[in-house]
Design a protein around this motif. Structure first.
Motif, PDB file in Angstrom:
ATOM      1  N   GLU A 262       2.057   9.232   3.701  1.00 23.26           N
ATOM      2  CA  GLU A 262       2.710   9.624   2.457  1.00 23.26           C
ATOM      3  C   GLU A 262       3.275   8.387   1.773  1.00 23.26           C
ATOM      4  N   PHE A 263       3.587   8.524   0.502  1.00 22.39           N
ATOM      5  CA  PHE A 263       4.297   7.456  -0.188  1.00 22.39           C
ATOM      6  C   PHE A 263       5.743   7.475   0.284  1.00 22.39           C
TER       7      PHE A 263
ATOM      8  N   MET B 178       1.875  14.973  -0.038  1.00 30.93           N
ATOM      9  CA  MET B 178       0.756  14.420  -0.802  1.00 30.93           C
ATOM     10  C   MET B 178      -0.221  15.510  -1.261  1.00 30.93           C
TER      11      MET B 178
ATOM     12  N   TRP C 159      -3.077   1.027  -2.554  1.00 29.35           N
ATOM     13  CA  TRP C 159      -1.974   1.970  -2.444  1.00 29.35           C
ATOM     14  C   TRP C 159      -1.201   1.643  -1.182  1.00 29.35           C
TER      15      TRP C 159
ATOM     16  N   TYR D  94      -2.871  13.315   6.034  1.00 31.89           N
ATOM     17  CA  TYR D  94      -1.858  13.155   4.997  1.00 31.89           C
ATOM     18  C   TYR D  94      -0.764  14.212   5.104  1.00 31.89           C
TER      19      TYR D  94
ATOM     20  N   LEU E 266       1.287   3.105   1.399  1.00 33.37           N
ATOM     21  CA  LEU E 266       1.871   4.322   1.943  1.00 33.37           C
ATOM     22  C   LEU E 266       2.607   3.970   3.229  1.00 33.37           C
TER      23      LEU E 266
END
Length: 160
Positions: A49-50, A139, A38, A135, A40
């Protein structure tokens, strides 16, 4: 359509239909994969976070999504797919945000990652993400949960 409340108790409506809330949303959010990890970004104030952000003038939401991945992570998007849209009814504003899933082919080191500290790669998202202070609030609602489920059931089988 799914309806629930976010971290700040704002009403969220989520749909995996084609832009059901606004045909010209002004915000995007991009769930990214790079080499089976992933991808981020670490927002300077909110945490991990993305990537995502606002659609600029004369830019499509898809173009904004690709630009935001590049600006916030240095990621070069090799493939991107719209997966859904959500609508936030907040105390001060209402907004629609497109959700994309992106495959990233490379990450380039940059002098600046704008409002973030750059890319963060992780093998697996934590199961306790809603309680994890590392996070971002972005998220911590069910947009992520439902989007990951959609990616697993609908998007990834298309690449198999």
């Amino acid at each position: 359509m799914k309806t629930f409340y976010d971290y700040y108790n704002n009403k969220i409506q989520l749909s995996f239909d084609d832009q059901p809330f606004n045909p010209e949303p002004k915000h995007v959010w991009v769930i990214c994969r790079y080499r089976n990890k992933w991808l981020l970004t670490k927002h300077k104030n909110r945490g991990l976070e993305f990537p995502g952000g606002k659609v600029e003038t004369n830019e499509t939401p898809k173009q904004a999504a690709i630009r935001e991945v590049q600006e916030e992570t240095g990621g070069e998007v090799e493939g991107i797919q719209y997966i859904g849209q959500y609508f936030v009814t907040g105390k001060r504003e209402k907004l629609a945000k497109n959700i994309y899933f992106a495959k990233v082919s490379a990450i380039q080191k940059q002098d600046s990652y704008f409002e973030t500290d750059g890319p963060v790669l992780i093998d697996q998202l934590p199961s306790n993400i809603k309680c994890n202070e590392t996070y971002s609030f972005i998220m911590k609602d069910d947009v992520l949960t439902h989007s990951l489920d959609y990616i697993t059931k609908v998007i990834e089988p298309m690449y198999s």
